[in-house]
Write an enzyme that holds these catalytic residues in place. Structure first.
Site, mmCIF file in Angstrom:
data_model
loop_
_atom_site.group_PDB
_atom_site.id
_atom_site.type_symbol
_atom_site.label_atom_id
_atom_site.label_comp_id
_atom_site.label_asym_id
_atom_site.label_seq_id
_atom_site.Cartn_x
_atom_site.Cartn_y
_atom_site.Cartn_z
ATOM 1 N N SER A 267 58.147 83.859 7.835
ATOM 2 C CA SER A 267 58.075 83.219 6.519
ATOM 3 C C SER A 267 59.309 83.628 5.729
ATOM 4 O O SER A 267 59.498 84.811 5.417
ATOM 5 C CB SER A 267 56.819 83.688 5.788
ATOM 6 O OG SER A 267 57.023 83.546 4.406
ATOM 7 N N ASP B 229 48.163 83.691 8.218
ATOM 8 C CA ASP B 229 49.279 83.889 7.286
ATOM 9 C C ASP B 229 48.883 84.882 6.196
ATOM 10 O O ASP B 229 47.932 84.644 5.446
ATOM 11 C CB ASP B 229 49.613 82.515 6.675
ATOM 12 C CG ASP B 229 50.809 82.540 5.736
ATOM 13 O OD1 ASP B 229 51.440 83.604 5.598
ATOM 14 O OD2 ASP B 229 51.101 81.486 5.144
#
Ligand code: DX5
Ligand code: ZN
Length: 210
Positions: free
Chosen positions: A6, A170
């Site tokens: 990310s 995530d």
């Protein structure tokens, strides 16, 4: 195991370089966190940035929209070169229509906040390519992994059954929880601070792939 760094935790003053570095270090996808200051408190990246970084990189772009009214904005990200667009079930009133629309242009994912139950996607599961289980409350990088989410991932895996749907996690992912999540059925790990705050991106990515 697919590892998707990310870029929220990258050094934004050298974003292009950072992305090339993680690509060379073995990243499979690039995860891009788009936040609007409404759905989540933070404001991050818009479609112009996505378009710019698209020029130099061939890896799939996994665009995570943490924005209100994603139906109004997703096409900008399709045009900027997104391969996957993931929307939050909490952010729209017409999830079925939205998922069908996005699916006409690119791969489509849905994300669930920690408190959102899996039954909220029961009726659209056949329309998606990716299910994203948030393992922190979305909004910021560097938060602590919510242990309870491992059970949710297990249930999600069961719900997916034989369908070809990526099961992604995530938030707060590191080398300690990665094996538990893999065992529970996750096949995509999104990791920001664990990778970008490490000395060697290559080592960090390798450890997540174990
Ligand atoms: C959280 C974002 C994540 C975040 C992950 O709202 O969706 O992608 O950047 O960062 P870490 O791995 O630091 O929790
Ligand atoms: Zn994300």
């Amino acid at each position: 195991m697919i590892v998707a760094p990310s870029i929220l935790s990258a050094d934004f003053s050298r974003l292009g370089e950072e992305i090339k570095k993680v690509a060379e270090a073995g990243a499979d996808w690039i995860h891009i966190d788009v936040m609007d200051g409404n759905f989540v408190p933070n404001i991050t990246i818009g479609s112009c940035v996505v378009r710019s970084i698209r020029k130099d990189i061939d890896l799939p772009f996994d665009v995570h929209l943490m924005i209100e009214k994603p139906e109004k904005h997703f096409m900008y990200f399709v045009d900027a070169g997104a391969d996957f667009i993931t929307v939050h079930v909490e952010a729209t009133k017409s999830l079925y229509r939205l998922v069908k629309e996005i699916g006409k242009h690119c791969k489509v994912g849905v994300a669930l906040n920690p408190a959102t139950p899996l039954c909220s996607i029961e009726n659209i599961i056949d329309e998606i390519d990716l299910l994203l289980i948030m393992t922190v409350e979305p909004g910021f990088g560097g938060q602590k992994f919510i242990e309870n989410m491992v059970k949710k991932v297990e249930k999600a895996k069961e719900m997916i059954g034989r369908r070809k749907i990526y099961l992604s996690v995530d938030g707060g992912i590191n080398d300690k929880n990665a094996p538990l999540l893999k065992k529970a059925g996750a096949n995509v790990l999104v990791a920001g601070s664990y990778i970008f705050c490490s000395k060697s991106y290559e080592e960090a990515i390798k450890k997540l792939k174990i």
